[in-house]
Design a protein around this motif. Structure first.
Motif, PDB file in Angstrom:
ATOM      1  N   PRO A   1     -80.129  66.628  42.106  1.00 23.30           N
ATOM      2  CA  PRO A   1     -79.803  67.731  42.611  1.00 23.30           C
ATOM      3  C   PRO A   1     -78.494  68.308  42.297  1.00 23.30           C
ATOM      4  O   PRO A   1     -77.554  67.702  41.942  1.00 23.30           O
TER       5      PRO A   1
ATOM      6  N   GLU B   1     -83.004  73.720  49.577  1.00 24.90           N
ATOM      7  CA  GLU B   1     -83.955  72.479  49.033  1.00 24.90           C
ATOM      8  C   GLU B   1     -83.530  72.258  47.602  1.00 24.90           C
ATOM      9  O   GLU B   1     -83.752  71.053  47.252  1.00 24.90           O
TER      10      GLU B   1
ATOM     11  N   LEU C   1     -80.138  70.499  46.807  1.00 20.29           N
ATOM     12  CA  LEU C   1     -80.127  69.125  47.418  1.00 20.29           C
ATOM     13  C   LEU C   1     -81.208  68.136  46.915  1.00 20.29           C
ATOM     14  O   LEU C   1     -81.027  67.012  47.041  1.00 20.29           O
ATOM     15  N   GLY C   2     -82.219  68.727  46.289  1.00 23.04           N
ATOM     16  CA  GLY C   2     -83.343  67.895  45.591  1.00 23.04           C
ATOM     17  C   GLY C   2     -84.028  67.283  46.759  1.00 23.04           C
ATOM     18  O   GLY C   2     -84.809  66.376  46.744  1.00 23.04           O
ATOM     19  N   VAL C   3     -84.310  68.086  48.143  1.00 21.25           N
ATOM     20  CA  VAL C   3     -85.141  67.290  49.199  1.00 21.25           C
ATOM     21  C   VAL C   3     -85.889  68.470  50.028  1.00 21.25           C
ATOM     22  O   VAL C   3     -85.613  69.724  49.832  1.00 21.25           O
ATOM     23  N   SER C   4     -86.998  68.188  50.475  1.00 23.56           N
ATOM     24  CA  SER C   4     -87.681  69.077  51.283  1.00 23.56           C
ATOM     25  C   SER C   4     -87.122  68.956  52.601  1.00 23.56           C
ATOM     26  O   SER C   4     -86.911  67.953  53.389  1.00 23.56           O
ATOM     27  N   LEU C   5     -86.914  70.170  53.312  1.00 23.72           N
ATOM     28  CA  LEU C   5     -86.005  70.276  54.675  1.00 23.72           C
ATOM     29  C   LEU C   5     -87.040  70.513  55.600  1.00 23.72           C
ATOM     30  O   LEU C   5     -87.077  70.428  56.686  1.00 23.72           O
TER      31      LEU C   5
ATOM     32  N   THR D   1     -91.529  71.365  56.448  1.00 26.66           N
ATOM     33  CA  THR D   1     -92.989  71.373  56.275  1.00 26.66           C
ATOM     34  C   THR D   1     -93.619  72.866  57.055  1.00 26.66           C
ATOM     35  O   THR D   1     -93.109  72.886  58.397  1.00 26.66           O
TER      36      THR D   1
ATOM     37  N   THR E   1     -88.000  68.084  58.360  1.00 25.44           N
ATOM     38  CA  THR E   1     -88.217  66.774  57.757  1.00 25.44           C
ATOM     39  C   THR E   1     -87.050  65.775  58.367  1.00 25.44           C
ATOM     40  O   THR E   1     -86.064  66.223  59.063  1.00 25.44           O
TER      41      THR E   1
ATOM     42  N   ALA F   1     -85.098  64.490  56.252  1.00 28.50           N
ATOM     43  CA  ALA F   1     -83.966  64.805  55.648  1.00 28.50           C
ATOM     44  C   ALA F   1     -83.234  65.922  56.460  1.00 28.50           C
ATOM     45  O   ALA F   1     -81.937  65.656  56.453  1.00 28.50           O
TER      46      ALA F   1
END
Length: 192
Positions: A2, A45, A48-52, A54, A63, A65
């Protein structure tokens, strides 16, 4: 890996989506186009390298996160509001905007005369009144001051009693003839 240096705009947009629960709600709040809000979320996203979120038939679902970031958003929002207040307080004149939230009754019946007197003494201060029966979240910067009928439960807030309000119960004579005039709260509950 990220980037961990997301843009302020993307963060602000994310917290608006969390608060409003949709891209369109956040777009209205921020006065942006909905595709712009979507791009901000995608960029955040990626940074940060994450899925926030769905996507579901009911809309966006945050999520775990995303939920974990909310307290930081609250802190950022409070810091931004403090920054604006600090900037507005510079100079010799009192000036700036103070957003006050109160219930419909207090906002309509009690505060107007108080505001008029305040404005006469402090013409550089603009008072914004948010009349709502919902308790606005001061920690998120939804208001600067809240006039409430209950003591706040949020930590970090300063609460002071500023007055008393009398509340009366009234009924039409016909109602009292039919159901009787309650003499206590227990009798009133029995009628209801």
């Amino acid at each position: 890996m990220p980037d961990l240096d997301p843009s302020w705009d993307a963060l602000r947009t994310f917290f608006a989506v969390m608060r409003d629960g949709s891209l369109s709600g956040a777009a209205r709040r921020l006065k942006l186009a909905q595709p712009t809000v979507g791009r901000h979320i995608d960029a955040l996203e990626a940074a940060l390298g994450v899925s926030l979120f769905t996507r579901s038939p009911r809309g966006l679902v945050a999520t775990a996160a995303a939920q974990a970031l909310v307290p930081y958003g609250d802190a950022m929002s409070a810091a931004a509001a403090a920054l604006v207040r600090s900037a507005a307080s510079e100079g010799d004149d009192e000036r700036g905007v103070v957003r006050i939230t109160a219930s419909e009754v207090i906002g309509a019946e009690v505060l107007p005369s108080i505001f008029a007197a305040f404005r006469a003494e402090h013409p550089g201060v603009a008072l914004e009144l948010a009349v709502t029966n919902r308790n606005e979240d001061l920690a998120r910067g939804e208001a600067d001051i809240a006039v409430r009928m209950v003591r706040p439960t949020q930590s970090g807030l300063v609460a002071r009693r500023v007055g008393q309000t009398r509340i009366g119960l009234y009924a039409h004579r016909d109602y009292c003839r039919r159901f009787g005039e309650p003499r206590s709260l227990d009798e009133l509950r029995a009628i209801a």
